[in-house]
Design a protein around this motif. Structure first.
Motif, short mmCIF file in Angstrom:
data_model
loop_
_atom_site.label_atom_id
_atom_site.label_comp_id
_atom_site.label_asym_id
_atom_site.label_seq_id
_atom_site.Cartn_x
_atom_site.Cartn_y
_atom_site.Cartn_z
N SER A 82 0.84 -1.18 0.00
CA SER A 82 0.00 0.00 0.00
C SER A 82 0.89 1.25 0.00
O SER A 82 2.05 1.18 0.39
CB SER A 82 -0.87 0.00 1.26
OG SER A 82 -1.59 1.21 1.37
N THR A 83 0.32 2.35 -0.41
CA THR A 83 1.07 3.60 -0.32
C THR A 83 1.04 4.15 1.10
O THR A 83 1.81 5.03 1.44
CB THR A 83 0.49 4.66 -1.28
OG1 THR A 83 -0.91 4.83 -0.99
CG2 THR A 83 0.67 4.23 -2.73
N SER A 84 0.18 3.57 1.92
CA SER A 84 0.09 3.99 3.32
C SER A 84 0.96 3.10 4.20
O SER A 84 0.73 1.89 4.29
CB SER A 84 -1.36 3.90 3.80
OG SER A 84 -1.42 3.96 5.21
N PRO A 85 1.94 3.67 4.87
CA PRO A 85 2.78 2.86 5.76
C PRO A 85 1.96 2.21 6.88
O PRO A 85 2.25 1.10 7.31
CB PRO A 85 3.78 3.86 6.33
CG PRO A 85 3.71 5.08 5.49
CD PRO A 85 2.38 5.06 4.80
N MET A 86 0.93 2.89 7.35
CA MET A 86 0.10 2.34 8.42
C MET A 86 -0.70 1.14 7.93
O MET A 86 -0.88 0.16 8.66
CB MET A 86 -0.83 3.40 9.01
CG MET A 86 -0.08 4.51 9.72
SD MET A 86 1.07 3.91 10.97
CE MET A 86 -0.06 3.35 12.20
N ALA A 87 -1.21 1.20 6.70
CA ALA A 87 -1.93 0.05 6.14
C ALA A 87 -0.99 -1.14 5.99
O ALA A 87 -1.38 -2.28 6.25
CB ALA A 87 -2.55 0.42 4.80
N ASN A 88 0.23 -0.88 5.59
CA ASN A 88 1.22 -1.96 5.48
C ASN A 88 1.50 -2.57 6.84
O ASN A 88 1.61 -3.79 6.98
CB ASN A 88 2.52 -1.44 4.85
CG ASN A 88 2.36 -1.12 3.39
OD1 ASN A 88 1.53 -1.70 2.70
ND2 ASN A 88 3.14 -0.17 2.90
#
Length: 155
Positions: free
Chosen positions: A98-104
């Motif tokens: 994902s482009t979101s580090p938190m989603a990763n």
């Protein structure tokens, strides 16, 4: 009044103990978050996420167990859930990309929880399998005793 299966009672007791422990940890972390969220987020966010996730999975298991009521049905459900977890671990990419580090990070934490669930479900499966085996042994023993007490026809 319906007599509850002792194996189901033990299973539910163990599940409730596990959930109570998680709930206590969650409550403690919520209190810490209320005191100093930034510090909490830096040091406890990952643990909190996993505890919430596991609690939700065990809550769903408890609901299913209450609905079914029989060790056989719960055992079948647990085996299915364990297989889904194993399939998830085998087929999911380790990275969410994902482009979101938190989603990763959430994806990675979920995979860690799924790995823990495989182990926990395995423990519950063994517990219920042992219970069913003991019930079957008692039933067989009772049947043999009843057959032994029957008298044949008088000659």
């Amino acid at each position: 009044m319906e007599r509850q299966n002792p194996g189901m009672v033990r299973f539910m007791d163990r599940l409730n103990e596990k959930m109570e422990l998680l709930d206590e940890k969650i409550q403690n972390k919520a209190a810490k978050a209320g005191e100093d969220y930034l510090s909490f987020f830096e040091s406890h966010a990952e643990e909190a996420y996993k505890e919430y996730y596991l609690y939700k999975c065990f809550r769903d298991l408890r609901q299913k167990a209450r609905e079914s009521g029989s060790p056989e049905k719960v055992l079948e459900y647990l085996k299915k859930r364990q297989n889904v977890c194993l399939d998830t671990l085998l087929r999911q990419d380790i990275a969410a990309r994902s482009t979101s580090p938190m989603a990763n990070m959430a994806h990675t934490l979920r995979l860690e929880c799924v790995q823990q669930l495989v182990e926990d479900y395995g423990h519950f499966i063994r517990m219920l399998t042992d219970t069913l085996r003991q019930q079957e042994t008692r039933r067989d023993t009772r049947t043999l005793r009843e057959k032994g007490n029957r008298r044949g026809p008088k000659l």
